[in-house]
Enzyme design. Structure first.
Site, short mmCIF file in Angstrom:
data_model
loop_
_atom_site.label_atom_id
_atom_site.label_comp_id
_atom_site.label_asym_id
_atom_site.label_seq_id
_atom_site.Cartn_x
_atom_site.Cartn_y
_atom_site.Cartn_z
N ASN A 1 -6.64 0.32 -0.20
CA ASN A 1 -5.97 0.71 -1.45
C ASN A 1 -6.42 -0.15 -2.63
OD1 ASN A 1 -2.46 1.91 -1.49
ND2 ASN A 1 -4.38 2.99 -1.44
N THR B 1 0.83 -1.20 0.00
CA THR B 1 0.00 0.00 0.00
C THR B 1 0.87 1.25 0.00
OG1 THR B 1 -0.09 0.28 2.40
CG2 THR B 1 -1.68 -1.26 1.43
N CYS B 2 0.21 2.40 -0.20
CA CYS B 2 0.95 3.66 -0.21
C CYS B 2 1.16 4.22 1.19
CB CYS B 2 0.21 4.69 -1.07
SG CYS B 2 0.08 4.14 -2.77
N ASP B 3 0.69 3.50 2.20
CA ASP B 3 0.81 4.00 3.56
C ASP B 3 2.19 3.71 4.15
OD1 ASP B 3 0.53 4.73 6.19
OD2 ASP B 3 -1.40 3.72 6.45
#
Ligand SMILES: *Cc1c(COP(=O)(O)O)cnc(C)c1O
Length: 394
Positions: A377, A338-340
């Site tokens: 996401n 994910t982009c987290d």
């Protein structure tokens, strides 16, 4: 081996597949895609037999919460297991798996009327409560059910302390038993859950001896049959650190149980112990980058997926490359897709250099992993694939 089409007949159940070595798991990814969570039912059976041998005479009720999978429920049913349900979804799962309601108990201490009705409609007759409001909810159905009064024994040293949120103080139990009896409820006995992945058996021992006194006192006062003691779950498994061998871990528990009145039925609610070691996580390196002098490897599974247990459950899983290319291990970072920025699975883990496309294997990933995964996401959670589903595979 069956053809892929036949394997897909029943979602999540690879009937023909025998898994004997993790390297074969690579072939499963080729066939079923990545990420994958492989559940080895032969290991589930082995764990059930080990715990049954460590706790002779105790009826083991699999708590579905850590891994609510039909193949696991079926494998355990074949071993003679009972089941611990807490929600209507879990009821539907065991119903669909053909489990008789008489082999199930409902253990959620806080229920809506609809939850109680759903369990009664299925045919469950043992429920858990820990306070007067809950007695009032159960009262209309008192002819159809027996109640276990849940007690709280705090276990701050457990990975997950389950006695903070539920359970009454043992000192309050006699008065609560009085109130339950006055409400017309049949008190079958007591239950407790000392916490999950507990470090040592001391708390079980203390809880059992307190319950022993309370059972005898309840009987003496004629408040109910008091012929059941539910010692909960919590039995530990190996993660990065090895857990005690289960037979040795249970020795003091067996000694404490031997003191109970002989006609008390003892039950337990193991979850993690039965399914945790059966789960093999397989994820693919989808990218890598050299940052601040070390490799970052990005997998297609992470903290929002099968590794969610690292957040919710506090567990860390042994990770290794499936087929190492060789080379000296050096500290690197393993991250999720994910982009987290919190989506990092491991920092400072020593790994030999990996290439994009390599598979990474996570062990002991059966419990509290896919059960708490999300699709954050729009990244789909790992597919769960049960192997060695037939008894003759174990
Ligand atoms: C979660 C839970 C279990 C299973 O606990 P483990 O530590 O996984 O063995 C058993 N009983 C109840 C009531 C639970 O909430």
């Amino acid at each position: 081996m069956a053809t892929p089409a036949a394997l897909l007949d029943e979602p999540g159940r690879a009937a023909g597949i025998r898994l004997e070595h993790p390297v074969q798991a690579g072939a499963l990814v080729a066939r079923f895609g990545s990420p994958l969570l492989v559940i080895d039912c032969a290991v589930v059976r082995r764990q059930y037999r080990a715990l049954a041998a460590a706790l002779p005479g105790v009826d083991l009720h699999y708590a579905l919460k850590p891994l609510p999978e039909a193949a696991v429920v079926r494998a355990l049913a074949e071993e003679g297991s009972w089941f611990d349900l807490a929600t209507s979804g879990e009821i539907e799962l065991v119903r669909a798996a053909g489990i008789p309601a008489g082999r199930c108990i409902h253990t959620h201490p806080i229920k809506r009327d609809a939850d109680i009705r759903a369990a009664l409609d299925f045919g469950v007759s043992t429920f858990v409560a820990d306070n007067v409001d809950e007695f009032i909810k159960l009262q209309p159905y008192r002819q159809q059910l027996r109640m276990l009064l849940r007690l709280s024994f705090r276990s701050p040293q457990a990975t997950v302390d389950l006695s903070r949120k539920f359970g009454c103080d043992p000192a309050a139990a006699p008065a609560l038993a009085e109130q339950a009896a006055a409400a017309g409820l049949t008190i079958a006995g007591f239950s407790f859950h000392v916490g999950s992945q507990v470090a040592n058996p001391d708390m079980y021992q203390r809880a059992i001896s307190t319950c022993d006194e309370l059972l005898r006192a309840g009987r003496a006062r004629g408040l109910g049959p008091f012929d059941v003691l539910d010692i909960g779950g919590g039995f530990p498994i190996d993660y990065l650190r090895a857990a005690p061998e289960i037979g040795a871990f249970c020795r003091p528990i067996r000694a404490a149980l031997a003191e109970l009145p002989v006609d008390v039925r003892v039950i337990a609610e193991p979850g993690r112990f039965l399914c945790g070691p059966a789960g093999l996580g397989l994820a693919t390196v989808i990218g890598r980058a050299r940052r601040d002098g070390r490799w970052w490897y990005y997998l297609d599974d992470g903290l929002y997926g099968s590794f969610s247990g690292q957040l919710y459950d506090g567990s860390r899983y042994p990770l290794e490359p499936l087929l190492p290319h060789g080379g000296m291990p050096e500290p690197c970072v393993v991250a999720g897709p994910t982009c987290d920025s919190i989506d990092v699975v491991a920092e400072d883990i020593p790994l030999p250099e990996l290439q994009v496309g390599d598979l990474v294997l996570g062990r002991q990933m059966g419990a509290y992993t896919s059960a708490t995964a999300t699709d954050f996401n729009f990244l789909p959670r790992a597919r769960v694939l049960a192997v060695n589903v037939d008894a003759d595979a174990s």
